[in-house]
Design an enzyme around this catalytic site. Structure first.
Site, mmCIF file in Angstrom:
data_model
loop_
_atom_site.group_PDB
_atom_site.id
_atom_site.type_symbol
_atom_site.label_atom_id
_atom_site.label_comp_id
_atom_site.label_asym_id
_atom_site.label_seq_id
_atom_site.Cartn_x
_atom_site.Cartn_y
_atom_site.Cartn_z
ATOM 1 N N ASP A 209 0.848 -1.193 0.000
ATOM 2 C CA ASP A 209 0.000 0.000 0.000
ATOM 3 C C ASP A 209 0.881 1.238 0.000
ATOM 4 O O ASP A 209 2.087 1.170 0.241
ATOM 5 C CB ASP A 209 -0.884 0.022 1.253
ATOM 6 C CG ASP A 209 -0.056 0.071 2.532
ATOM 7 O OD1 ASP A 209 0.096 1.161 3.112
ATOM 8 O OD2 ASP A 209 0.461 -0.996 2.954
ATOM 9 N N ASP A 211 1.657 4.593 2.029
ATOM 10 C CA ASP A 211 1.484 5.017 3.410
ATOM 11 C C ASP A 211 0.497 6.187 3.453
ATOM 12 O O ASP A 211 -0.023 6.620 2.420
ATOM 13 C CB ASP A 211 2.850 5.393 3.995
ATOM 14 C CG ASP A 211 2.895 5.313 5.499
ATOM 15 O OD1 ASP A 211 2.494 4.268 6.037
ATOM 16 O OD2 ASP A 211 3.331 6.279 6.131
#
Length: 289
Positions: A209, A211
């Site tokens: 992902d 951040d």
């Protein structure tokens, strides 16, 4: 020449190595405590392999409670020569997208609640971590990942945070401003301890992902992250499967000196060294002691 043993420390989502011959889980005792789990050993394409799930099977250890010293010591006792860390990470760079891998070559250590050295009062040592990963081993991982069709980036700075919570928005923006590329919770003090144990160490960050800095971060569903994590684990095993052919059965001295890191590091005079500490250092520093 020594016999190669590739040790893989698997992070979130990776709990095994595919295709191991003579595979068995074995308990390894360490004077530094109990490792995260038993260690899976076997041979892959004629090369000795070891696998240690960093968080334990079933994910029982938080990043803070992982027994890092016991893990590295146990791998050294088994005969590991090359340690490869694979771990889930967040990305600070748009081009390091979820599903991509990054060959980490530097760290900023922001952890604060962990034992970070095998040495201390009674036997003081200072190793260099100016270049904390092994370029030879990192290059092998890069080639293996490319051959497996994985999008992988060579070079990146890993911000190691204590956790277990993820970053605040302000922290995330600050780490980006520092020039960090990925963020995780587990490669420190692991990399430092591997250097003290004179083990070559490579870190492969598997991006799950962006951040919290990313404007679309809030729109990411946990189900998407889990799906990426699962896909990354499959890719990670494909990368590992190709490493024996690249590293070979016989191990020459590391051209970067990782396996000689303690050569001039131990400062305490021989007659001042603590016998109790020395007994715990038999595997890690036996070559020098």
């Amino acid at each position: 020449m020594t016999e190669t043993m590739i040790a893989v420390i698997g992070g979130s989502g990776i709990y095994e190595i595919d295709g191991l011959e003579d595979a068995r889980w074995q308990a390894v005792e360490s004077p530094w405590g109990t490792p995260s789990d038993e260690i899976l050993t076997g041979r892959l394409d004629g090369v000795n392999m070891a696998f240690l799930p960093r968080h334990g099977r079933g994910h029982v250890h938080s990043p803070t409670t992982v027994p890092y010293r016991a893990n590295i010591d146990a791998l050294k006792r088994l005969g590991a020569t090359d340690v490869i860390s694979v771990s889930a990470c967040g990305s600070f760079r748009e081009e390091y997208a979820p599903g991509h891998f990054v060959v980490v070559d530097d760290f900023i250590d922001r952890t604060f609640a962990r034992e970070k050295s095998f040495f201390g009062s009674g036997c003081v040592a200072h190793v260099s971590v100016a270049h904390p990963t092994c370029p030879r081993l990192g290059d092998a991982c890069y080639t293996a990942a490319k051959d497996a069709g994985i999008t992988i980036h060579k070079g990146g700075t890993y911000l190691a945070m204590e956790g277990p919570q993820f970053s605040s928005m302000a922290e995330s923006k600050m780490y980006r401003a520092w020039g960090c590329d990925v963020i995780g919770m587990t490669n420190m003090p692991e990399a430092k301890l591997a250097r003290e144990a004179e083990l070559c160490y490579a870190s492969i960050a598997m991006v799950t992902d962006y951040d919290s800095w990313h404007p679309d971060h809030g729109a990411v569903e946990i189900t998407e992250i889990i799906a990426t994590l699962t896909g990354n684990a499959d890719k990670g095993r494909e990368m590992v499967r190709r490493l024996p052919a690249l590293l070979g059965e016989d191990r020459a001295p590391c051209p970067h000196g990782c396996d000689r890191a303690l050569e001039f590091a131990i400062m305490t005079a021989p007659d001042k060294r603590d016998p109790a500490l020395l007994s715990k250092l038999d595997a890690v520093a036996g070559r020098m002691l």
